[in-house]
Design a protein around this motif. Structure first.
Motif, PDB file in Angstrom:
ATOM      1  N   GLY A  90       0.814  -1.212   0.000  1.00 23.13           N
ATOM      2  CA  GLY A  90       0.000   0.000   0.000  1.00 23.13           C
ATOM      3  C   GLY A  90       0.844   1.256   0.000  1.00 23.13           C
ATOM      4  N   VAL A  91       1.955   1.237   0.704  1.00 18.97           N
ATOM      5  CA  VAL A  91       2.851   2.397   0.698  1.00 18.97           C
ATOM      6  C   VAL A  91       3.455   2.584  -0.692  1.00 18.97           C
ATOM      7  CG1 VAL A  91       4.963   3.376   1.651  1.00 18.97           C
ATOM      8  CG2 VAL A  91       3.363   2.206   3.154  1.00 18.97           C
ATOM      9  N   ILE A  92       3.766   1.489  -1.365  1.00 18.15           N
ATOM     10  CA  ILE A  92       4.292   1.585  -2.728  1.00 18.15           C
ATOM     11  C   ILE A  92       3.287   2.276  -3.641  1.00 18.15           C
ATOM     12  CG2 ILE A  92       4.921   0.239  -4.773  1.00 18.15           C
ATOM     13  CD1 ILE A  92       6.226  -1.781  -2.869  1.00 18.15           C
ATOM     14  N   VAL A  93       1.995   1.936  -3.507  1.00 18.85           N
ATOM     15  CA  VAL A  93       0.957   2.597  -4.305  1.00 18.85           C
ATOM     16  C   VAL A  93       0.967   4.106  -4.042  1.00 18.85           C
ATOM     17  CG1 VAL A  93      -1.520   2.822  -4.689  1.00 18.85           C
ATOM     18  CG2 VAL A  93      -0.494   0.547  -4.463  1.00 18.85           C
ATOM     19  N   ALA A  94       1.067   4.482  -2.766  1.00 16.23           N
ATOM     20  CA  ALA A  94       1.096   5.903  -2.420  1.00 16.23           C
ATOM     21  C   ALA A  94       2.335   6.588  -2.998  1.00 16.23           C
ATOM     22  CB  ALA A  94       1.053   6.071  -0.901  1.00 16.23           C
TER      23      ALA A  94
END
Length: 452
Positions: free
Chosen positions: A347-351
């Motif tokens: 999820g952090v990668i998406v952000a």
């Protein structure tokens, strides 16, 4: 603004024969030097939050969040403030000489960063590195400005920004791997990266001044006073400082947040099943977790892949609306980080990827805007003032990170409030740029300060 530089003059206004796109050898050498300088800077700076906050017993410095925030605010503030003077000096005494001075300062400086342990010694050495970088920055950007024209400037700055992100992508990855051996190796590698630029400088040739432009007859201080009287330009810099205050959180706050609040073990488990060698490399310094630097590296990787494409799509479009849209995308990504993220590390990668899209739209255009509306014979001086917005942004970002992470995230256990505050700052910057577009942009574009 009068167009004193025709496309033909711009194409022939540098030493050496331009290629089919109008780019001279000096353009490419400046971009190459930028890669190696960024390899050094981002290899260090992306890991600096982790290094400064890691206990002494584990090889770090053991600084408090307040000390970390002070260093990450004050030192980059000076780094981006000094180009106001060094850019003007580059116009006066020559870019090549100033490049050499920058490399002489930075090469030993990076190495010594790994040899000092107390706060003030580290501050002094980091300040020396900042002085070297402050000499380098406006000169390389001004070389790009002088070796491009109205037809290829957008592409030229897009290429330049891609080179920045080659260094930004590879530097932290190499540093992340070598810190698994020891922190000292991170700083030795940074010194080696800068040292390569001594060789490249042998082939660099000074971009010519436009023959139609008047010779400089005034001191840098008098020219600085002239720029400060340009009220719309000063307001633009202040607004951009809000953008940079948000932007820098991905380097100074996100690595700490990933280390302390994000469970990346599921992501590491997936990597282990796909490639055990890669999984071992990205967890060598963080057993059981993915090192934060390998997640933030998606920022640089995405820019490497997409920046030139996006720059071409944005070519010829009004600059300020793109800056506004980019600022809002940064805010959305911070809200995703703070009030999610689902899927942990993924999820952090998406952000990070969403953040990168906003950056790709806005950041090159912010530099192109200065090159577009300012007199070209004083390109380095005005680019130095452009870096003043980064200086103020870093100063604000460092103190916000030190207080926000130390108080909101760690003491209160509310990192969501911290990221929400960062997002709000981005929205305020976007609103200010919208106002500027409606009220002040025409004044800036129409105003050309001419010294008597």
């Amino acid at each position: 603004m009068s167009q004193v530089n025709s496309a033909a003059t711009s194409r022939l206004g540098t030493t050496g024969r331009p290629d089919a796109d109008g780019f001279s050898p000096s353009f490419y050498l400046a971009n190459a030097m930028e890669i190696f300088e960024r390899l050094a800077w981002y290899g260090f700076f992306t890991l600096s939050s982790l290094y400064m906050s890691t206990p002494l017993a584990e090889g770090g410095l053991g600084f408090s969040e307040g000390q970390r925030g002070f260093l990450q605010g004050a030192i980059p503030f000076l780094l981006y403030l000094l180009p106001v003077f060094t850019g003007a000096l580059g116009d006066k005494v020559g870019y090549r000489r100033m490049f050499l001075l920058a490399f002489i300062i930075m090469t030993p400086g990076y190495y010594l960063l790994g040899q000092v342990r107390d706060f003030w010694s580290f501050f002094a050495v980091l300040l020396a590195v900042a002085v070297g970088a402050a000499i380098f920055k406006p000169l390389v950007v001004a070389t790009v400005s002088r070796t491009t024209n109205d037809q290829n400037r957008g592409l030229g700055f897009g290429i330049f920004y891609t080179m920045v992100n080659i260094g930004g992508f590879v530097g932290p990855l190499v540093a992340g791997v070598v810190r698994g051996v020891s922190w000292d190796r991170v700083f030795t590698m940074a010194a080696l990266w800068v040292g390569i630029n001594f060789v490249l400088l042998l082939f660099y040739r000074e971009p010519r001044h436009n023959a139609a432009a008047p010779a400089r007859r005034h001191s840098p201080l008098r020219e600085i006073a002239t720029v400060l009287r340009n009220r719309p330009f000063v307001i633009y810099l202040l607004l951009m400082s809000g953008f940079w205050a948000c932007y820098n959180q991905i380097f100074i706050t996100l690595p700490l947040y990933i280390r302390d609040f994000v469970d990346t073990a599921p992501l590491l488990s997936w990597l282990q099943s796909w490639s055990p060698a890669i999984a071992d490399a990205v967890s060598s310094a963080s057993p059981g977790q993915v090192g934060p630097e390998f997640i933030t590296a998606f920022n640089f990787a995405s820019i490497l892949i997409l920046q030139i494409v996006i720059s071409k799509r944005c070519q010829g479009r009004p600059v300020l609306p793109l800056l506004i849209g980019g600022s809002l995308l940064l805010s959305v990504s911070f809200l995703w980080i703070g009030f999610g993220p689902v899927l942990g590390g993924a999820g952090v990668i998406v952000a990070v990827l969403l953040f990168s899209l906003g950056e790709m739209i806005a950041s090159p255009k912010s530099q192109e805007y200065v090159a577009e509306v300012m007199p070209r014979d004083r390109a380095a001086m005005f680019m130095g003032y452009y870096f003043l917005s980064m200086a103020l942004g870093f100063l604000l970002a460092g103190f916000l990170s030190g207080w926000g992470y130390g108080t909101l995230a760690k003491d209160w256990g509310r990192p969501d409030l911290m990221w929400g505050g960062f997002a709000l700052a981005g929205v305020v910057a976007a609103a200010g740029l919208y106002w500027f577009d409606k009220k002040m942009a025409r004044q800036l574009a129409a105003r050309e300060e001419v010294l008597p």
